[in-house]
Design a protein around this motif. Sequence first.
Motif, PDB file in Angstrom:
ATOM      1  N   ASP A 264      -2.867 -27.991 -32.103  1.00 15.31           N
ATOM      2  CA  ASP A 264      -2.835 -28.658 -33.401  1.00 15.31           C
ATOM      3  C   ASP A 264      -4.131 -28.355 -34.142  1.00 15.31           C
ATOM      4  N   PRO A 265      -4.160 -27.324 -34.977  1.00 15.96           N
ATOM      5  CA  PRO A 265      -5.386 -26.967 -35.690  1.00 15.96           C
ATOM      6  C   PRO A 265      -5.829 -28.022 -36.692  1.00 15.96           C
ATOM      7  N   GLY A 266      -4.962 -28.980 -36.994  1.00 10.15           N
ATOM      8  CA  GLY A 266      -5.328 -30.045 -37.915  1.00 10.15           C
ATOM      9  C   GLY A 266      -6.281 -31.061 -37.305  1.00 10.15           C
ATOM     10  N   ILE A 267      -6.430 -31.052 -35.999  1.00 10.09           N
ATOM     11  CA  ILE A 267      -7.418 -31.933 -35.355  1.00 10.09           C
ATOM     12  C   ILE A 267      -8.807 -31.407 -35.686  1.00 10.09           C
ATOM     13  N   ALA A 268      -9.669 -32.293 -36.174  1.00  6.80           N
ATOM     14  CA  ALA A 268     -10.963 -31.854 -36.702  1.00  6.80           C
ATOM     15  C   ALA A 268     -12.023 -31.666 -35.626  1.00  6.80           C
ATOM     16  N   PHE A 269     -11.934 -32.429 -34.525  1.00  8.20           N
ATOM     17  CA  PHE A 269     -12.957 -32.329 -33.483  1.00  8.20           C
ATOM     18  C   PHE A 269     -12.439 -32.967 -32.196  1.00  8.20           C
ATOM     19  N   VAL A 270     -13.115 -32.652 -31.106  1.00  7.50           N
ATOM     20  CA  VAL A 270     -12.738 -33.151 -29.782  1.00  7.50           C
ATOM     21  C   VAL A 270     -13.988 -33.620 -29.053  1.00  7.50           C
ATOM     22  N   VAL A 271     -13.894 -34.753 -28.379  1.00  6.28           N
ATOM     23  CA  VAL A 271     -14.937 -35.195 -27.462  1.00  6.28           C
ATOM     24  C   VAL A 271     -14.306 -35.339 -26.083  1.00  6.28           C
ATOM     25  N   MET A 272     -14.859 -34.633 -25.125  1.00  3.84           N
ATOM     26  CA  MET A 272     -14.323 -34.562 -23.766  1.00  3.84           C
ATOM     27  C   MET A 272     -15.322 -35.264 -22.841  1.00  3.84           C
ATOM     28  N   LEU A 273     -14.959 -36.443 -22.342  1.00  4.23           N
ATOM     29  CA  LEU A 273     -15.843 -37.260 -21.510  1.00  4.23           C
ATOM     30  C   LEU A 273     -15.398 -37.200 -20.056  1.00  4.23           C
ATOM     31  N   ALA A 274     -16.260 -36.678 -19.191  1.00  7.64           N
ATOM     32  CA  ALA A 274     -15.946 -36.578 -17.762  1.00  7.64           C
ATOM     33  C   ALA A 274     -14.630 -35.841 -17.541  1.00  7.64           C
ATOM     34  N   GLY A 275     -14.376 -34.831 -18.350  1.00 12.06           N
ATOM     35  CA  GLY A 275     -13.150 -34.054 -18.218  1.00 12.06           C
ATOM     36  C   GLY A 275     -13.301 -32.957 -17.176  1.00 12.06           C
ATOM     37  N   PRO A 276     -12.248 -32.665 -16.431  1.00 10.79           N
ATOM     38  CA  PRO A 276     -12.313 -31.628 -15.388  1.00 10.79           C
ATOM     39  C   PRO A 276     -12.417 -30.223 -15.963  1.00 10.79           C
ATOM     40  N   GLY A 277     -13.097 -29.357 -15.214  1.00 13.42           N
ATOM     41  CA  GLY A 277     -13.185 -27.950 -15.578  1.00 13.42           C
ATOM     42  C   GLY A 277     -12.537 -27.031 -14.578  1.00 13.42           C
ATOM     43  N   VAL A 278     -12.128 -27.581 -13.412  1.00 12.34           N
ATOM     44  CA  VAL A 278     -11.475 -26.781 -12.379  1.00 12.34           C
ATOM     45  C   VAL A 278     -10.082 -27.339 -12.135  1.00 12.34           C
ATOM     46  N   ARG A 279      -9.262 -26.555 -11.440  1.00 14.49           N
ATOM     47  CA  ARG A 279      -7.886 -26.975 -11.165  1.00 14.49           C
ATOM     48  C   ARG A 279      -7.876 -28.277 -10.356  1.00 14.49           C
ATOM     49  N   GLY A 280      -6.826 -29.057 -10.578  1.00 16.32           N
ATOM     50  CA  GLY A 280      -6.775 -30.392 -10.007  1.00 16.32           C
ATOM     51  C   GLY A 280      -6.900 -30.449  -8.502  1.00 16.32           C
ATOM     52  N   ASP A 281      -6.239 -29.526  -7.769  1.00 16.32           N
ATOM     53  CA  ASP A 281      -6.300 -29.612  -6.315  1.00 16.32           C
ATOM     54  C   ASP A 281      -7.715 -29.381  -5.804  1.00 16.32           C
ATOM     55  N   ARG A 282      -8.433 -28.444  -6.399  1.00 19.49           N
ATOM     56  CA  ARG A 282      -9.816 -28.190  -5.982  1.00 19.49           C
ATOM     57  C   ARG A 282     -10.706 -29.384  -6.315  1.00 19.49           C
ATOM     58  N   LEU A 283     -10.535 -29.933  -7.510  1.00 20.17           N
ATOM     59  CA  LEU A 283     -11.342 -31.072  -7.919  1.00 20.17           C
ATOM     60  C   LEU A 283     -11.160 -32.257  -6.982  1.00 20.17           C
ATOM     61  N   LEU A 284      -9.917 -32.571  -6.652  1.00 14.10           N
ATOM     62  CA  LEU A 284      -9.658 -33.781  -5.894  1.00 14.10           C
ATOM     63  C   LEU A 284     -10.121 -33.670  -4.446  1.00 14.10           C
ATOM     64  N   VAL A 285     -10.084 -32.475  -3.876  1.00 13.96           N
ATOM     65  CA  VAL A 285     -10.649 -32.287  -2.536  1.00 13.96           C
ATOM     66  C   VAL A 285     -12.140 -32.616  -2.558  1.00 13.96           C
ATOM     67  N   GLU A 286     -12.849 -32.080  -3.545  1.00 14.83           N
ATOM     68  CA  GLU A 286     -14.291 -32.311  -3.622  1.00 14.83           C
ATOM     69  C   GLU A 286     -14.605 -33.751  -4.004  1.00 14.83           C
ATOM     70  N   GLN A 287     -13.807 -34.317  -4.879  1.00 14.05           N
ATOM     71  CA  GLN A 287     -14.003 -35.705  -5.281  1.00 14.05           C
ATOM     72  C   GLN A 287     -13.948 -36.625  -4.071  1.00 14.05           C
ATOM     73  N   HIS A 288     -12.931 -36.440  -3.266  1.00 12.94           N
ATOM     74  CA  HIS A 288     -12.760 -37.328  -2.123  1.00 12.94           C
ATOM     75  C   HIS A 288     -13.911 -37.167  -1.133  1.00 12.94           C
ATOM     76  N   ALA A 289     -14.369 -35.941  -0.930  1.00 11.27           N
ATOM     77  CA  ALA A 289     -15.484 -35.699  -0.013  1.00 11.27           C
ATOM     78  C   ALA A 289     -16.765 -36.356  -0.522  1.00 11.27           C
ATOM     79  N   LEU A 290     -17.044 -36.231  -1.819  1.00 15.07           N
ATOM     80  CA  LEU A 290     -18.256 -36.818  -2.386  1.00 15.07           C
ATOM     81  C   LEU A 290     -18.230 -38.342  -2.317  1.00 15.07           C
ATOM     82  N   LEU A 291     -17.080 -38.935  -2.605  1.00 16.38           N
ATOM     83  CA  LEU A 291     -16.978 -40.386  -2.552  1.00 16.38           C
ATOM     84  C   LEU A 291     -17.117 -40.896  -1.123  1.00 16.38           C
ATOM     85  N   ALA A 292     -16.562 -40.164  -0.160  1.00 17.93           N
ATOM     86  CA  ALA A 292     -16.697 -40.549   1.245  1.00 17.93           C
ATOM     87  C   ALA A 292     -18.159 -40.473   1.677  1.00 17.93           C
TER      88      ALA A 292
END
Length: 455
Positions: A264-292
């Motif tokens: 949607d080019p009509g959207i003027a701007f985006v703010v991405m807060l704590a948004g993922p940059g890697v694929r979900g399966d990789r992120l969640l493996v690391e997330q769980h390890a860090l929280l543990a």
Amino acid sequence: MKKLLASMAAVISMTAHAEDAQGIWTGSIANSLHVTVKFEKTPEGKWEATMSVPAQNLVTKVDDVSVAPDRIGFALNKLRASYAATWNERQQAWTGTWTQGRTAPLNLKRTTEEAARPKRPQEDAIAARPASYASTEVAFDNAAAGVKLAGTFTVPQGKGPFPAVVLVHGSGSIDRDGSVFGHKTLLVLADHLSRQGIAVLRYDKRGVGKSSGKLKEATTRDLAADAEAALRFLRGRAEVDSQRIGVIGHSEGGLVAPLLASRDPGIAFVVMLAGPGVRGDRLLVEQHALLARARGVPEAAIEKDRTMNRALFAAMVEEPTLEAARNKAGLILAEAERKGDLPAGLGASALERFGTPWFRELLAYEPAPVLRAVRQPILVLNGERDLQVPAGLDLPPIRAALAGNPRAVVKEMPRLNHLFQTAKTGGIEEYGQIEESFAPAALDTIAGWIKSTVE
């Protein structure tokens, strides 16, 4: 993002010499996990209890409450957990044991509603000071999905039309105020932005609060369609400058916001807060390890868990159908229980959480192609102490994906966690204990960037 294999949730049921039980009680499992329970007696004479565990964002009714003059007990069937206690006159407390695979002491003392309420100075300040913006209850439709969404629209005082934003939630059953772990994060953000001259629309996620629909059946793309309906609502408001409308998304919303902008080019701007940059399966493996690791789990156990999660998530992504994915994941979880790597009975509840269209889509979601397609100004903020979407893992691929966008700003915010609170460790257990709901430095960064972008 959703917690993967949930740490033990604490629940309680109690009574104090029968009629004395009514009220609020508090204690800590093994002196670490704080819990609060409110007991009430129905007109029919039945005892009911609602308990909260702020560190786990948990509020629930307990099952099978049993009451005698000097002892109490209950079962929490979905967690295969139980509690039993006796009244200790000297301590003026119920002294008992919480059982969930293992046992831990849990003693409960009477408290008051005011004492039990966690301190939230930012929210108290919002309630106390004069409003500098108009706040209106609104509703709008995602007609294609047959969903009616309810929200709050805040408009600055003065002459418009104003720049405006839609706030998009993270995962879970989140309302318009962003109520998580005893905080109202989106309320604090919306208040700050509207005091800075920016109109804000925040809404109850489908199936939450006053919004219709079934959240359990929705995928991230379905939730993106709800956010698009919110954008349409803003574009139809006279108070809003339709050329200066943006989207702010947190966590899973940090996937949704750039997705909307990419198409949607009509959207003027985006703010991405704590948004993922890697694929979900990789992120969640690391997330769980860090929280543990933040909970003090031994490294050997973390590596076992990492191996299981890799296999589990690969099964969910690679199998051709959801049914096949659930079957394969079920075998992996059953084997983990057999080997003692997973507490008995936890596999079934884990499968119910993971074996959904939402989770399967999330695991396979690749943020980079969408980010490369964003041409609008975009602000990306991740907290240095975020253990759920860690900056060290996610910001480098985000920067790479946005390298062709000259209007992209990517920042790591010092000492902030996943909720953008000033934190010591970044562990989930801290979220409810921290009094700050949203760090002022992050609020100022967001508002300042939006104002400089749309002026």
